[in-house]
Design a protein around this motif. Structure first.
Motif, PDB file in Angstrom:
ATOM      1  N   ASP A   1      -6.604  -4.535  -4.872  1.00 43.00           N
ATOM      2  CA  ASP A   1      -5.487  -3.592  -4.780  1.00 43.00           C
ATOM      3  C   ASP A   1      -4.181  -4.238  -5.233  1.00 43.00           C
ATOM      4  OD1 ASP A   1      -7.084  -1.571  -3.902  1.00 43.00           O
ATOM      5  OD2 ASP A   1      -6.421  -1.615  -1.824  1.00 43.00           O
ATOM      6  N   GLU A   2      -3.975  -5.490  -4.808  1.00 46.17           N
ATOM      7  CA  GLU A   2      -2.736  -6.173  -5.174  1.00 46.17           C
ATOM      8  C   GLU A   2      -2.665  -6.416  -6.683  1.00 46.17           C
ATOM      9  OE1 GLU A   2       0.822  -6.924  -4.377  1.00 46.17           O
ATOM     10  OE2 GLU A   2      -0.438  -6.875  -2.577  1.00 46.17           O
ATOM     11  N   VAL A   3      -3.781  -6.802  -7.256  1.00 45.60           N
ATOM     12  CA  VAL A   3      -3.836  -7.044  -8.701  1.00 45.60           C
ATOM     13  C   VAL A   3      -3.493  -5.766  -9.465  1.00 45.60           C
ATOM     14  CG1 VAL A   3      -5.414  -7.464 -10.637  1.00 45.60           C
ATOM     15  CG2 VAL A   3      -5.441  -8.985  -8.645  1.00 45.60           C
TER      16      VAL A   3
ATOM     17  N   ASP B   1       7.555  -8.242  -2.055  1.00 39.64           N
ATOM     18  CA  ASP B   1       7.264  -7.037  -2.824  1.00 39.64           C
ATOM     19  C   ASP B   1       5.768  -6.784  -2.993  1.00 39.64           C
ATOM     20  OD1 ASP B   1       6.687  -9.139  -4.534  1.00 39.64           O
ATOM     21  OD2 ASP B   1       7.577  -8.185  -6.309  1.00 39.64           O
ATOM     22  N   TRP B   2       4.946  -7.526  -2.271  1.00 42.94           N
ATOM     23  CA  TRP B   2       3.501  -7.332  -2.392  1.00 42.94           C
ATOM     24  C   TRP B   2       3.048  -6.110  -1.589  1.00 42.94           C
ATOM     25  CZ3 TRP B   2      -0.417 -11.915  -2.683  1.00 42.94           C
ATOM     26  CH2 TRP B   2      -0.174 -12.645  -3.857  1.00 42.94           C
ATOM     27  N   LEU B   3       2.156  -5.350  -2.191  1.00 38.53           N
ATOM     28  CA  LEU B   3       1.574  -4.175  -1.539  1.00 38.53           C
ATOM     29  C   LEU B   3       0.799  -4.579  -0.294  1.00 38.53           C
ATOM     30  CD1 LEU B   3       0.714  -1.123  -1.627  1.00 38.53           C
ATOM     31  CD2 LEU B   3      -1.197  -1.838  -3.077  1.00 38.53           C
ATOM     32  N   MET B   4       0.202  -5.736  -0.338  1.00 38.28           N
ATOM     33  CA  MET B   4      -0.644  -6.213   0.760  1.00 38.28           C
ATOM     34  C   MET B   4       0.075  -6.185   2.106  1.00 38.28           C
ATOM     35  SD  MET B   4      -1.539  -9.041   2.778  1.00 38.28           S
ATOM     36  CE  MET B   4      -3.050  -9.680   3.469  1.00 38.28           C
TER      37      MET B   4
ATOM     38  N   SER C   1       3.411   4.523   5.258  1.00 39.71           N
ATOM     39  CA  SER C   1       3.056   5.342   4.107  1.00 39.71           C
ATOM     40  C   SER C   1       3.906   5.055   2.882  1.00 39.71           C
ATOM     41  CB  SER C   1       3.183   6.828   4.470  1.00 39.71           C
ATOM     42  OG  SER C   1       4.522   7.145   4.809  1.00 39.71           O
ATOM     43  N   GLN C   2       4.807   4.085   2.982  1.00 42.51           N
ATOM     44  CA  GLN C   2       5.637   3.774   1.831  1.00 42.51           C
ATOM     45  C   GLN C   2       6.087   2.320   1.827  1.00 42.51           C
ATOM     46  OE1 GLN C   2       8.843   6.592   2.374  1.00 42.51           O
ATOM     47  NE2 GLN C   2      10.067   5.145   3.541  1.00 42.51           N
ATOM     48  N   LEU C   3       6.496   1.861   0.651  1.00 40.70           N
ATOM     49  CA  LEU C   3       7.031   0.517   0.504  1.00 40.70           C
ATOM     50  C   LEU C   3       8.493   0.508   0.947  1.00 40.70           C
ATOM     51  CD1 LEU C   3       5.592  -0.328  -3.031  1.00 40.70           C
ATOM     52  CD2 LEU C   3       4.719  -1.115  -0.825  1.00 40.70           C
ATOM     53  N   PRO C   4       9.071  -0.673   1.149  1.00 41.47           N
ATOM     54  CA  PRO C   4      10.476  -0.730   1.552  1.00 41.47           C
ATOM     55  C   PRO C   4      11.416  -0.020   0.583  1.00 41.47           C
ATOM     56  CG  PRO C   4       9.431  -2.853   1.902  1.00 41.47           C
ATOM     57  CD  PRO C   4       8.436  -2.001   1.172  1.00 41.47           C
TER      58      PRO C   4
END
Length: 400
Positions: free
Chosen positions: A199-201, A248-251, A263-266
């Motif tokens: 997922d991160e890749v 900034d990693w999705l993980m 449900s969201q990133l920063p």
């Protein structure tokens, strides 16, 4: 599931506490799955390891092994929940240790190596779900990667950079027609990439995980290659400690699926979930766009509310997997409890105990029964059945 980063962590701790030491004694517990599925037994492992000196610890993807002073060498795979624990160090686990982590011997141990030299240390292999594998490989130390199952696995992104080049990846992607993330998860293609790394890749490469592997252009393949190297190198260098991963990693934000705050990133970008290669995948639709066919013969369509291109099936074709749908809906449906036969019976019995038969019905049945002698037997039985059934359906019970 332990992936390339988590395995690098355990190899680090094995080098710290076990390499260079002699195994004075080995405790084992027989397990016909963990040992037996790969042609080994606990007793054979105990015999092969006792008295041996550990010279090194090495890794290829999700596999790791100990180099002993003589063959055979133990080759291990953690499966979904396996791990190694050290009696003198409870920091080896990549997640915060629980209070019971200090208990020794630990729960679910499969073998314990008692090491001779100072400082005293015991090493335990644990696996509560019995999906791990422990085998003995009778080969020279330098030939370990030429033996099964290592030779059937693809190159490791960290130690095989000379093999896993952009050109190699391009040929691999274009030789198959599968969702790109499914290709990454297949250990026969690349060793060590599991679900969260995959997922991160895909997120760092800004590519959609469902898009067919043979549809990417040269620039996209270069981005994918760079992301594989960046994510794997960073995760390994930090020994899988997520606190040390880039912000900034999705993980860091993908684990609490279904929770509103996750449900969201920063930066406000929405995280959604879908199934790819049989695994739940986290994606950020606003940046991971589909630029070609995904998961079936499809045609381009309109954009959805998130600005992501919607892909619709062509006429006469069936889509093998949904493209960018919110998995929370499916998971909520799947999460609804299903009653087992026993549970259903208990619910019925409980319902019957709570309900009382209406008095009018009891009186009518008694009157009908008393009149049987005055009427023909068959006719009266029919009357009782008809009258009793009509009324009794309201209570859900059968009277006798």
């Amino acid at each position: 599931m332990p992936e390339i980063a988590e395995i690098s962590r355990i190899v680090h701790y094995l080098k710290k506490h076990a390499v260079g030491k002699t195994i004075s004694a080995v405790k084992t517990q027989e397990d016909d799955i963990v040992y037996g599925k790969v042609g080994t037994s606990a007793s054979a492992f105990q015999k092969a390891m006792t008295g041996k000196k550990i010279l090194d610890a090495r890794q290829q993807g999700k596999y790791f092994w100990l180099i002993m002073d003589s063959a055979p060498h133990p080759l291990m795979h953690f499966g979904m929940s396996g791990w190694m624990k050290f009696s003198n160090d409870d920091t080896a686990y990549y997640r915060p240790a629980k209070p019971e982590a200090s208990e020794w011997p630990p729960k679910y141990w499969k073998f314990i190596l008692q090491l001779k030299e100072e400082p005293k240390c015991e090493v335990a292999f644990v696996d509560p779900r019995r999906l791990a594998r422990i085998r003995l490989v009778d080969a020279k130390a330098e030939d370990m990667r030429k033996t099964t199952p290592l030779k059937e696995n693809g190159p490791d992104p960290v130690i095989d950079k000379d093999i896993l080049t952009v050109d190699w990846l391009s040929k691999k992607l274009r030789s198959k027609k599968v969702p790109v993330k499914a290709l990454l998860l297949d250990q026969a293609n690349i060793s060590g990439i599991g679900n969260w790394v995959g997922d991160e890749v895909m997120y760092q490469a800004r590519l959609h995980p469902e898009q067919y592997s043979n549809t990417f252009n040269d620039e996209q393949i270069k981005r994918l290659h760079d992301a594989i190297m960046y994510v794997c190198d960073t995760a390994v260098e930090t020994l899988a400690e997520s606190d040390k991963f880039p912000e900034d990693w999705l993980m860091k934000y993908r684990w609490s699926k279904g929770k509103k705050e996750a449900s969201q990133l920063p930066n406000g970008a929405k995280i959604t979930f879908l199934k790819v290669g049989g695994r739940t995948s986290a994606i950020v639709p606003s940046v991971q766009k589909k630029t070609a066919a995904v998961a079936g013969d499809v045609s381009e369509g309109a954009e959805d509310d998130n600005g992501e291109e919607e892909v619709k099936p062509k006429k006469g074709t069936k889509r093998k997997a949904a493209a960018v749908k919110d998995e929370e809906v499916a998971d909520k449906k799947a999460a609804k409890p299903t009653r087992t036969r026993k549970a259903t019976k208990e619910v019925k019995e409980e319902s019957n105990e709570e309900e009382e038969e209406p008095e009018p019905v009891a009186k009518k049945v008694k009157k009908a029964t008393d009149g049987i002698a005055k009427k023909g037997k068959k006719a009266q039985e029919a009357d009782v059945k008809a009258e009793g059934t009509t009324e009794h359906r309201r209570s859900g019970r059968l009277s006798k």
